[in-house]
Design an enzyme around this catalytic site. Sequence first.
Site, PDB file in Angstrom:
ATOM      1  N   SER A   1       0.863  -1.183   0.000  1.00 39.14           N
ATOM      2  CA  SER A   1       0.000   0.000   0.000  1.00 39.14           C
ATOM      3  C   SER A   1       0.902   1.237   0.000  1.00 39.14           C
ATOM      4  O   SER A   1       2.119   1.134   0.241  1.00 39.14           O
ATOM      5  CB  SER A   1      -0.871  -0.004   1.247  1.00 39.14           C
ATOM      6  OG  SER A   1      -0.037   0.083   2.380  1.00 39.14           O
TER       7      SER A   1
ATOM      8  N   THR B   1       2.933   1.436   3.154  1.00 39.12           N
ATOM      9  CA  THR B   1       4.010   0.445   3.314  1.00 39.12           C
ATOM     10  C   THR B   1       5.170   0.734   2.375  1.00 39.12           C
ATOM     11  O   THR B   1       6.339   0.656   2.768  1.00 39.12           O
ATOM     12  CB  THR B   1       3.458  -0.979   3.078  1.00 39.12           C
ATOM     13  OG1 THR B   1       2.382  -1.189   3.984  1.00 39.12           O
ATOM     14  CG2 THR B   1       4.509  -2.035   3.291  1.00 39.12           C
TER      15      THR B   1
ATOM     16  N   ARG C   1       9.315   1.379   3.037  1.00 38.07           N
ATOM     17  CA  ARG C   1      10.420   0.704   2.327  1.00 38.07           C
ATOM     18  C   ARG C   1      11.331   1.747   1.654  1.00 38.07           C
ATOM     19  O   ARG C   1      12.550   1.601   1.656  1.00 38.07           O
ATOM     20  CB  ARG C   1       9.885  -0.253   1.260  1.00 38.07           C
ATOM     21  CG  ARG C   1       8.858  -1.247   1.760  1.00 38.07           C
ATOM     22  CD  ARG C   1       9.471  -2.482   2.415  1.00 38.07           C
ATOM     23  NE  ARG C   1       8.415  -3.405   2.806  1.00 38.07           N
ATOM     24  CZ  ARG C   1       7.898  -3.507   4.027  1.00 38.07           C
ATOM     25  NH1 ARG C   1       8.365  -2.781   5.026  1.00 38.07           N
ATOM     26  NH2 ARG C   1       6.920  -4.359   4.285  1.00 38.07           N
TER      27      ARG C   1
ATOM     28  N   GLU D   1      -5.400 -15.334   2.215  1.00 38.33           N
ATOM     29  CA  GLU D   1      -4.208 -15.104   3.034  1.00 38.33           C
ATOM     30  C   GLU D   1      -4.558 -14.812   4.492  1.00 38.33           C
ATOM     31  O   GLU D   1      -4.782 -13.665   4.868  1.00 38.33           O
ATOM     32  CB  GLU D   1      -3.378 -13.939   2.472  1.00 38.33           C
ATOM     33  CG  GLU D   1      -2.108 -13.694   3.279  1.00 38.33           C
ATOM     34  CD  GLU D   1      -1.230 -12.562   2.743  1.00 38.33           C
ATOM     35  OE1 GLU D   1      -1.612 -11.905   1.755  1.00 38.33           O
ATOM     36  OE2 GLU D   1      -0.163 -12.340   3.333  1.00 38.33           O
TER      37      GLU D   1
ATOM     38  N   LYS E   1      -2.433 -18.664   0.877  1.00 31.42           N
ATOM     39  CA  LYS E   1      -1.165 -17.971   1.193  1.00 31.42           C
ATOM     40  C   LYS E   1      -1.026 -17.901   2.713  1.00 31.42           C
ATOM     41  O   LYS E   1      -1.484 -16.953   3.350  1.00 31.42           O
ATOM     42  CB  LYS E   1      -1.180 -16.569   0.572  1.00 31.42           C
ATOM     43  CG  LYS E   1       0.053 -15.735   0.906  1.00 31.42           C
ATOM     44  CD  LYS E   1       0.209 -14.556  -0.037  1.00 31.42           C
ATOM     45  CE  LYS E   1       1.316 -13.634   0.422  1.00 31.42           C
ATOM     46  NZ  LYS E   1       1.698 -12.648  -0.591  1.00 31.42           N
TER      47      LYS E   1
ATOM     48  N   GLY F   1       6.791 -12.803   5.637  1.00 29.41           N
ATOM     49  CA  GLY F   1       6.406 -12.395   6.993  1.00 29.41           C
ATOM     50  C   GLY F   1       7.460 -11.777   7.891  1.00 29.41           C
ATOM     51  O   GLY F   1       7.234 -11.646   9.088  1.00 29.41           O
TER      52      GLY F   1
ATOM     53  N   SER G   1       5.118 -16.603  -2.282  1.00 30.57           N
ATOM     54  CA  SER G   1       4.446 -15.369  -2.704  1.00 30.57           C
ATOM     55  C   SER G   1       5.047 -14.285  -1.812  1.00 30.57           C
ATOM     56  O   SER G   1       4.395 -13.760  -0.918  1.00 30.57           O
ATOM     57  CB  SER G   1       2.930 -15.481  -2.492  1.00 30.57           C
ATOM     58  OG  SER G   1       2.322 -14.239  -2.799  1.00 30.57           O
TER      59      SER G   1
ATOM     60  N   GLY H   1       6.994 -10.870  -0.531  1.00 26.39           N
ATOM     61  CA  GLY H   1       7.126  -9.435  -0.731  1.00 26.39           C
ATOM     62  C   GLY H   1       8.537  -9.032  -0.332  1.00 26.39           C
ATOM     63  O   GLY H   1       9.437  -8.886  -1.168  1.00 26.39           O
TER      64      GLY H   1
HETATM   65  P1  13P Z   1       5.889 -10.563   2.844  1.00 26.44           P
HETATM   66  O1  13P Z   1       6.489 -11.688   2.050  1.00 26.44           O
HETATM   67  O2  13P Z   1       6.772  -9.357   2.947  1.00 26.44           O
HETATM   68  O3  13P Z   1       5.343 -11.043   4.157  1.00 26.44           O
HETATM   69  O4  13P Z   1       4.662 -10.026   2.008  1.00 26.44           O
HETATM   70  C1  13P Z   1       3.814 -10.914   1.421  1.00 26.44           C
HETATM   71  C2  13P Z   1       2.475 -10.329   1.349  1.00 26.44           C
HETATM   72  O5  13P Z   1       1.917 -10.179   0.294  1.00 26.44           O
HETATM   73  C3  13P Z   1       1.830  -9.941   2.607  1.00 26.44           C
HETATM   74  O6  13P Z   1       0.478  -9.691   2.388  1.00 26.44           O
END
Ligand code: 13P
Length: 342
Positions: A26, A29, A33, A179, A221, A264, A291, A293
């Site tokens: 978002s 977030t 970063r 998720e 997820k 996570g 998946s 981030g």
């Molecule tokens: P992370 O891998 O940074 O936890 O993010 C994955 C994600 O899409 C969280 O909703």
Amino acid sequence: MNLAELNKVAVAMTMPGKGILAADESSGTIKKRFDAINVESTEENRRDYREMLFRAAEGMKHISGVILYDETIWQKAKDGTPLVEIIRKAGSIPGIKVDEGTKPLPECPGELITAGLDKLPERLPKYFEQGARFAKWRAVIDIDIGAGIPSYTAILTNAHALARYAALCQAAQIVPIVEPEVLMDGAHDIDRCYEVTEFVLKETFQQLYYQKVALEGIVLKPNMAIAGKKSAKKSSVDEVAEKTVKLLKACVPGAVPGIAFLSGGQSDEEATAHLDAMNKIGNLPWSLTFSYGRALQHAPQKAWSGKSENVAAAQRVFAHRAAMNGLASKGQWKQDLEKKAA
Ligand code: 13P
């Protein structure tokens, strides 16, 4: 709903050798970063950064799908090409985060409920038209043993919302990524994480059943079974892998085509090693992939640091992480490969 088509997309999203890039931060977030690398979070910088990832051909070879934020799905690259077009040309499926973040859950201090259901039936067809073939909704469950968290209220209401979202997605011919994230921020050990995640997954699948969601057309997820970051007891890679596989076998029906983990807050290499160790166990009823981030983007963000002269180096760093995770999704990663790249 055309379930055969949904299933085809879900299978493609979780095919061994590839995984999903979660680039759906978002605005709040992504600002955090960018703050960490001293880059101003303007619309143009966010576009340039994400365009850099989607144009990293070597990295995208290992990316089955990309989760986008609402801003990004409508954006065009510097040369005017829609970003979704660049993703598709790289052989990857565009997806969209549709939840609207979390709100405090009434009468449950410290707990959250995910928002965004109200306008969802009207929003989904527009995203489909723009090219999205899957969506994401994240529910957040925290563990705080002293505070009696999570409550059953938080687990039930979040599972109910996840299932509402999933049913609406399938009706709009969009594969829902379901998720339910049990956070690893606390001081709890791996066994407490296991127990809470088991409860959360059982409740989630119960709600998916009640709300007539076809499991063949979803991607799960989840978090791994892992100790909280503040725990004094750190688990080995093998313990995380064994407990996570045991947990998922107990909770996730074989009708689900694939499971794609979130990272996570694990380090880049931990996230890869854990996924690899699970796939080395083998004999699983679903495919297990990533998946990620942070665990995919942390290194390229640092390498880029907002400078156009760093684009090629950042794309190489991204390609390396994507390739390592691609190998892990087949149980073929080796730690030596990290050392060689360094
Ligand atoms: P992370 O891998 O940074 O936890 O993010 C994955 C994600 O899409 C969280 O909703």
